[in-house]
Design a protein around this motif. Structure first.
Motif, PDB file in Angstrom:
ATOM      1  N   LEU A 220     -31.968   8.604 -51.498  1.00 22.44           N
ATOM      2  CA  LEU A 220     -30.609   9.007 -51.860  1.00 22.44           C
ATOM      3  C   LEU A 220     -30.542   9.435 -53.322  1.00 22.44           C
ATOM      4  O   LEU A 220     -29.838  10.388 -53.665  1.00 22.44           O
ATOM      5  CB  LEU A 220     -29.621   7.873 -51.593  1.00 22.44           C
ATOM      6  N   SER A 221     -31.275   8.746 -54.180  1.00 20.03           N
ATOM      7  CA  SER A 221     -31.320   9.125 -55.596  1.00 20.03           C
ATOM      8  C   SER A 221     -31.871  10.533 -55.756  1.00 20.03           C
ATOM      9  O   SER A 221     -31.322  11.346 -56.505  1.00 20.03           O
ATOM     10  CB  SER A 221     -32.184   8.143 -56.392  1.00 20.03           C
ATOM     11  N   ASP A 222     -32.959  10.811 -55.053  1.00 21.71           N
ATOM     12  CA  ASP A 222     -33.549  12.155 -55.118  1.00 21.71           C
ATOM     13  C   ASP A 222     -32.539  13.218 -54.698  1.00 21.71           C
ATOM     14  O   ASP A 222     -32.489  14.298 -55.266  1.00 21.71           O
ATOM     15  CB  ASP A 222     -34.779  12.261 -54.200  1.00 21.71           C
ATOM     16  N   GLU A 223     -31.744  12.877 -53.722  1.00 21.65           N
ATOM     17  CA  GLU A 223     -30.820  13.838 -53.125  1.00 21.65           C
ATOM     18  C   GLU A 223     -29.502  13.997 -53.891  1.00 21.65           C
ATOM     19  O   GLU A 223     -28.936  15.082 -53.938  1.00 21.65           O
ATOM     20  CB  GLU A 223     -30.527  13.363 -51.701  1.00 21.65           C
ATOM     21  N   MET A 224     -29.002  12.909 -54.502  1.00 17.66           N
ATOM     22  CA  MET A 224     -27.634  12.922 -55.013  1.00 17.66           C
ATOM     23  C   MET A 224     -27.502  12.833 -56.531  1.00 17.66           C
ATOM     24  O   MET A 224     -26.413  13.015 -57.058  1.00 17.66           O
ATOM     25  CB  MET A 224     -26.848  11.763 -54.388  1.00 17.66           C
ATOM     26  N   ARG A 225     -28.563  12.571 -57.237  1.00 17.26           N
ATOM     27  CA  ARG A 225     -28.434  12.278 -58.674  1.00 17.26           C
ATOM     28  C   ARG A 225     -27.928  13.441 -59.523  1.00 17.26           C
ATOM     29  O   ARG A 225     -27.358  13.223 -60.583  1.00 17.26           O
ATOM     30  CB  ARG A 225     -29.741  11.748 -59.230  1.00 17.26           C
ATOM     31  N   ASP A 226     -28.127  14.675 -59.084  1.00 17.73           N
ATOM     32  CA  ASP A 226     -27.710  15.826 -59.889  1.00 17.73           C
ATOM     33  C   ASP A 226     -26.359  16.405 -59.481  1.00 17.73           C
ATOM     34  O   ASP A 226     -25.934  17.419 -60.054  1.00 17.73           O
ATOM     35  CB  ASP A 226     -28.773  16.928 -59.819  1.00 17.73           C
ATOM     36  N   LEU A 227     -25.675  15.777 -58.534  1.00 18.35           N
ATOM     37  CA  LEU A 227     -24.364  16.281 -58.115  1.00 18.35           C
ATOM     38  C   LEU A 227     -23.366  16.112 -59.249  1.00 18.35           C
ATOM     39  O   LEU A 227     -23.340  15.083 -59.920  1.00 18.35           O
ATOM     40  CB  LEU A 227     -23.883  15.554 -56.858  1.00 18.35           C
TER      41      LEU A 227
ATOM     42  N   HIS B 122     -22.326   8.699 -58.925  1.00 20.10           N
ATOM     43  CA  HIS B 122     -21.515   8.643 -60.136  1.00 20.10           C
ATOM     44  C   HIS B 122     -22.008   9.749 -61.058  1.00 20.10           C
ATOM     45  O   HIS B 122     -23.082   9.625 -61.658  1.00 20.10           O
ATOM     46  CB  HIS B 122     -21.659   7.287 -60.837  1.00 20.10           C
ATOM     47  N   PRO B 123     -21.259  10.843 -61.178  1.00 18.53           N
ATOM     48  CA  PRO B 123     -21.683  11.939 -62.053  1.00 18.53           C
ATOM     49  C   PRO B 123     -21.874  11.522 -63.507  1.00 18.53           C
ATOM     50  O   PRO B 123     -22.591  12.184 -64.256  1.00 18.53           O
ATOM     51  CB  PRO B 123     -20.550  12.965 -61.927  1.00 18.53           C
ATOM     52  N   SER B 124     -21.285  10.404 -63.910  1.00 16.47           N
ATOM     53  CA  SER B 124     -21.481   9.898 -65.274  1.00 16.47           C
ATOM     54  C   SER B 124     -22.936   9.514 -65.512  1.00 16.47           C
ATOM     55  O   SER B 124     -23.378   9.409 -66.643  1.00 16.47           O
ATOM     56  CB  SER B 124     -20.600   8.672 -65.518  1.00 16.47           C
ATOM     57  N   GLY B 125     -23.656   9.283 -64.402  1.00 16.94           N
ATOM     58  CA  GLY B 125     -25.060   8.902 -64.511  1.00 16.94           C
ATOM     59  C   GLY B 125     -25.295   7.411 -64.396  1.00 16.94           C
ATOM     60  O   GLY B 125     -26.426   6.968 -64.212  1.00 16.94           O
TER      61      GLY B 125
ATOM     62  N   GLU C  50     -22.382  -2.093 -37.750  1.00 19.36           N
ATOM     63  CA  GLU C  50     -22.878  -2.775 -38.943  1.00 19.36           C
ATOM     64  C   GLU C  50     -23.020  -1.830 -40.136  1.00 19.36           C
ATOM     65  O   GLU C  50     -23.601  -0.754 -40.022  1.00 19.36           O
ATOM     66  CB  GLU C  50     -24.232  -3.400 -38.633  1.00 19.36           C
ATOM     67  N   LEU C  51     -22.481  -2.244 -41.269  1.00 19.32           N
ATOM     68  CA  LEU C  51     -22.714  -1.538 -42.524  1.00 19.32           C
ATOM     69  C   LEU C  51     -24.015  -2.100 -43.092  1.00 19.32           C
ATOM     70  O   LEU C  51     -24.048  -3.216 -43.599  1.00 19.32           O
ATOM     71  CB  LEU C  51     -21.558  -1.753 -43.498  1.00 19.32           C
ATOM     72  N   LEU C  52     -25.101  -1.334 -42.962  1.00 22.32           N
ATOM     73  CA  LEU C  52     -26.401  -1.812 -43.436  1.00 22.32           C
ATOM     74  C   LEU C  52     -26.455  -1.876 -44.948  1.00 22.32           C
ATOM     75  O   LEU C  52     -27.006  -2.807 -45.514  1.00 22.32           O
ATOM     76  CB  LEU C  52     -27.535  -0.907 -42.950  1.00 22.32           C
ATOM     77  N   ASP C  53     -25.919  -0.868 -45.600  1.00 21.54           N
ATOM     78  CA  ASP C  53     -25.943  -0.861 -47.052  1.00 21.54           C
ATOM     79  C   ASP C  53     -24.938   0.150 -47.574  1.00 21.54           C
ATOM     80  O   ASP C  53     -24.513   1.060 -46.861  1.00 21.54           O
ATOM     81  CB  ASP C  53     -27.343  -0.519 -47.581  1.00 21.54           C
ATOM     82  N   CYS C  54     -24.586  -0.045 -48.807  1.00 22.83           N
ATOM     83  CA  CYS C  54     -23.685   0.843 -49.517  1.00 22.83           C
ATOM     84  C   CYS C  54     -24.344   1.100 -50.874  1.00 22.83           C
ATOM     85  O   CYS C  54     -24.701   0.149 -51.570  1.00 22.83           O
ATOM     86  CB  CYS C  54     -22.333   0.154 -49.670  1.00 22.83           C
ATOM     87  N   PHE C  55     -24.542   2.359 -51.217  1.00 24.64           N
ATOM     88  CA  PHE C  55     -25.267   2.723 -52.426  1.00 24.64           C
ATOM     89  C   PHE C  55     -24.383   3.464 -53.409  1.00 24.64           C
ATOM     90  O   PHE C  55     -23.516   4.238 -53.013  1.00 24.64           O
ATOM     91  CB  PHE C  55     -26.443   3.667 -52.094  1.00 24.64           C
ATOM     92  N   ILE C  56     -24.662   3.248 -54.685  1.00 24.00           N
ATOM     93  CA  ILE C  56     -24.098   4.051 -55.750  1.00 24.00           C
ATOM     94  C   ILE C  56     -25.289   4.676 -56.460  1.00 24.00           C
ATOM     95  O   ILE C  56     -26.220   3.977 -56.864  1.00 24.00           O
ATOM     96  CB  ILE C  56     -23.267   3.203 -56.725  1.00 24.00           C
ATOM     97  N   VAL C  57     -25.273   5.982 -56.563  1.00 22.11           N
ATOM     98  CA  VAL C  57     -26.389   6.712 -57.151  1.00 22.11           C
ATOM     99  C   VAL C  57     -26.008   7.214 -58.531  1.00 22.11           C
ATOM    100  O   VAL C  57     -24.977   7.875 -58.696  1.00 22.11           O
ATOM    101  CB  VAL C  57     -26.797   7.908 -56.251  1.00 22.11           C
ATOM    102  N   GLY C  58     -26.830   6.875 -59.503  1.00 22.03           N
ATOM    103  CA  GLY C  58     -26.669   7.366 -60.867  1.00 22.03           C
ATOM    104  C   GLY C  58     -27.747   8.397 -61.172  1.00 22.03           C
ATOM    105  O   GLY C  58     -28.499   8.812 -60.286  1.00 22.03           O
ATOM    106  N   ARG C  59     -27.842   8.783 -62.392  1.00 20.96           N
ATOM    107  CA  ARG C  59     -28.813   9.813 -62.789  1.00 20.96           C
ATOM    108  C   ARG C  59     -30.252   9.331 -62.673  1.00 20.96           C
ATOM    109  O   ARG C  59     -31.126  10.045 -62.232  1.00 20.96           O
ATOM    110  CB  ARG C  59     -28.511  10.258 -64.235  1.00 20.96           C
ATOM    111  N   HIS C  60     -30.518   8.089 -63.080  1.00 18.33           N
ATOM    112  CA  HIS C  60     -31.897   7.596 -63.093  1.00 18.33           C
ATOM    113  C   HIS C  60     -32.104   6.345 -62.247  1.00 18.33           C
ATOM    114  O   HIS C  60     -33.199   5.777 -62.259  1.00 18.33           O
ATOM    115  CB  HIS C  60     -32.340   7.301 -64.535  1.00 18.33           C
ATOM    116  N   SER C  61     -31.081   5.915 -61.564  1.00 14.90           N
ATOM    117  CA  SER C  61     -31.213   4.695 -60.762  1.00 14.90           C
ATOM    118  C   SER C  61     -30.143   4.682 -59.672  1.00 14.90           C
ATOM    119  O   SER C  61     -29.309   5.578 -59.591  1.00 14.90           O
ATOM    120  CB  SER C  61     -31.069   3.455 -61.657  1.00 14.90           C
TER     121      SER C  61
END
Length: 158
Positions: A30-37, A92-95, A120-131
């Motif tokens: 998900l980080s690879d996919e969403m970090r630059d949005l 989070h576009p703030s990074g 079932e909600l397996l997981d919920c993610f927040i993606v930043g710029r580097h993590s």
């Protein structure tokens, strides 16, 4: 069956038919996919009983610092896809991959809605710029049970 970690054009993609692995492997993908949005974006991965992605819906594109969503919209898509489980992510576009109080509340509401619906909600993610931040890796769903939430609501209204 494709495993998470397949590279498409230099990036890991969570495509239909991909099997979701650990929270860590999903978080990295998900980080690879969403970090630059540049706008907050909410992504739903609907999974079958074998944790294979059967649908992915990018719905809700927000502003640079907000994305308004409701659990009913998330689970409507999950029901349409006949999902057994879901993974939800937003960036989070703030990074910064730190959950805000509203992120925490939204994650808890998603978990509760999933419990009530039997999805079932397996997981919920927040993606930043580097993590990324994983609610599952931080055990935020197992810490609260449905009876505890309902009892908490009863004492708040008494």
């Amino acid at each position: 069956m494709k495993q998470i970690g397949t590279k498409t054009e230099g990036q890991t993609k969570l495509t239909i038919g991909t099997q979701a692995g650990s929270s860590r492997t999903v978080g990295i993908a998900l980080s690879d996919e969403m970090r630059d949005l540049r706008q907050e974006t909410l992504l739903l991965l609907a999974l079958n009983v074998k944790n294979q992605v059967v649908a992915r819906c990018e719905f809700f594109r927000g502003t640079v610092d907000a994305c308004v969503a409701h659990p009913r919209d998330v689970f409507y898509q999950a029901i349409i896809a006949n999902a057994a489980r879901v993974i939800v992510a937003h960036n989070h576009p703030s990074g910064l991959a730190k959950p805000s109080p509203s992120d925490q509340e939204f994650g808890q509401r998603l978990w509760l809605a999933g419990q009530l619906l039997g999805i079932e909600l397996l997981d919920c993610f927040i993606v930043g710029r580097h993590s990324y931040f994983s609610f599952g890796e931080h055990d935020l769903f197992n810490a609260v049970t449905l009876p505890e939430i309902l009892a908490e609501k009863d004492t708040a209204t008494s």
